[in-house]
Design a protein around this motif. Structure first.
Motif, PDB file in Angstrom:
ATOM      1  N   VAL A  57       0.852  -1.192   0.000  1.00  0.00           N
ATOM      2  CA  VAL A  57       0.000   0.000   0.000  1.00  0.00           C
ATOM      3  C   VAL A  57       0.886   1.239   0.000  1.00  0.00           C
ATOM      4  O   VAL A  57       1.580   1.512   0.975  1.00  0.00           O
ATOM      5  N   THR A  58       0.895   1.974  -1.109  1.00  0.00           N
ATOM      6  CA  THR A  58       1.686   3.196  -1.218  1.00  0.00           C
ATOM      7  C   THR A  58       0.892   4.256  -1.969  1.00  0.00           C
ATOM      8  O   THR A  58      -0.098   3.957  -2.649  1.00  0.00           O
ATOM      9  N   MET A  59       1.367   5.486  -1.870  1.00  0.00           N
ATOM     10  CA  MET A  59       0.750   6.581  -2.613  1.00  0.00           C
ATOM     11  C   MET A  59       1.361   6.728  -4.001  1.00  0.00           C
ATOM     12  O   MET A  59       0.672   6.978  -4.980  1.00  0.00           O
ATOM     13  N   THR A  77      -5.102   0.317   4.600  1.00  0.00           N
ATOM     14  CA  THR A  77      -5.531   0.476   3.209  1.00  0.00           C
ATOM     15  C   THR A  77      -4.981   1.767   2.616  1.00  0.00           C
ATOM     16  O   THR A  77      -4.500   2.652   3.338  1.00  0.00           O
ATOM     17  N   LYS A  78      -5.072   1.871   1.309  1.00  0.00           N
ATOM     18  CA  LYS A  78      -4.622   3.087   0.635  1.00  0.00           C
ATOM     19  C   LYS A  78      -5.484   4.279   1.025  1.00  0.00           C
ATOM     20  O   LYS A  78      -5.010   5.411   1.108  1.00  0.00           O
ATOM     21  N   LYS A  82      -4.048   7.734   2.418  1.00  0.00           N
ATOM     22  CA  LYS A  82      -4.348   8.975   1.708  1.00  0.00           C
ATOM     23  C   LYS A  82      -5.005   9.992   2.622  1.00  0.00           C
ATOM     24  O   LYS A  82      -4.692  11.188   2.601  1.00  0.00           O
TER      25      LYS A  82
END
Length: 280
Positions: A57-59, A77-78, A82
């Protein structure tokens, strides 16, 4: 040295001299990765084997053809990530008194730190991935020490660490490199002071170091605990930072206050994101 990605690539390419090397990259997400990505991509084009380790999970961190991506699961979670990033950066543009901004900074940094420490913990507990990294025999590790997971891996794998950074909160990079930063001359963040200060302004500047110590204690000490448990020895944050072989400093004295530099600190200019050549 000119402020351009090829300069950084040249410096990192020296790690393997004429032969292609193996580089382990442990990036920080967001704008930190956008700055590092161009360098990593060019190194891959030059024939070096580059392995990027990142949570699932990354931006911003995504697979690319010029490097191998090794991902590991994390318990968020993303959308969670975020939400916290947006809240943190929204605060950065708000106005208010020093106390108001300090409280908001404390709350925001604590939440962001929790994501980083949690992610790092899951990486270090991933025995299969750690075994792969141990067996891969890398030549060096490239990381942004604003998150100290890469530094922990560099110590565990006994790899030369190359730090690619814009700066570390609370002046920890100054302490780790033993560069002087006297409060009589160097204005601290959020003070809105310049290097020309009256006596009371210098006192105010000195007092601003006190909350910084408090902020860094809760923001970075969890990494010290994590490192001590993983490495089976007492490790401090400064121990992790001091191990750097090279500091690639993304700053420019046109925008920053001039400062002393140690021999292993190389300013590479204000390289903050991928650039495109302008037409003539």
């Amino acid at each position: 040295l000119s402020a351009s990605p090829p300069v950084v690539v040249l410096l990192l390419s020296l790690l393997g001299l004429a032969a292609a090397g193996k580089l382990l990259v442990v990036p920080a997400d967001g704008s930190h990765w956008l700055s590092m990505r161009e360098v990593v991509d060019i190194l891959g084009q030059k024939g070096h084997k580059v392995v990027v380790v990142a949570p699932e999970v990354t931006m911003r961190i995504k697979p690319q053809k010029n490097f191998v991506m090794k991902m590991y699961p994390v318990p968020y979670t993303k959308e969670d990530l975020k939400k916290e990033f947006q809240a943190f950066f929204h605060f950065s543009f708000e106005e208010g008194s020093f106390l108001e901004r300090f409280v908001k900074a404390y709350q925001g940094i604590k939440k962001i730190t929790n994501f980083g420490v949690t992610s790092c913990g899951y990486l270090l507990q991933n025995k299969e991935l750690i075994r792969y990294l141990e067996e891969s025999k890398f030549d060096a590790l490239l990381t942004d020490p604003v998150l100290l997971c890469g530094a922990i891996l560099a110590k565990h794998l006994s790899l030369p660490a190359v730090y690619f950074l814009r700066g570390i909160p609370c002046g920890l990079d100054f302490e780790a490199t033993q560069c002087p930063r006297p409060p009589s001359y160097v204005p601290r963040g959020f003070t809105q002071l310049t290097d020309h200060m009256a006596f009371l302004q210098r006192v105010k500047n000195l007092l601003h170091d006190i909350p910084d110590i408090f902020l860094c204690n809760f923001a970075f000490e969890p990494y010290s605990k994590l490192a001590s448990e993983f490495l089976q020895q007492d490790v401090t944050v400064q121990d992790l930072l001091r191990q750097a072989s090279v500091w690639l400093l993304r700053s420019e004295f046109v925008l920053e206050y001039p400062r002393p530099l140690m021999p292993n600190i190389i300013p590479i200019g204000g390289l903050n994101c991928a650039h495109k050549e302008l037409p003539q």
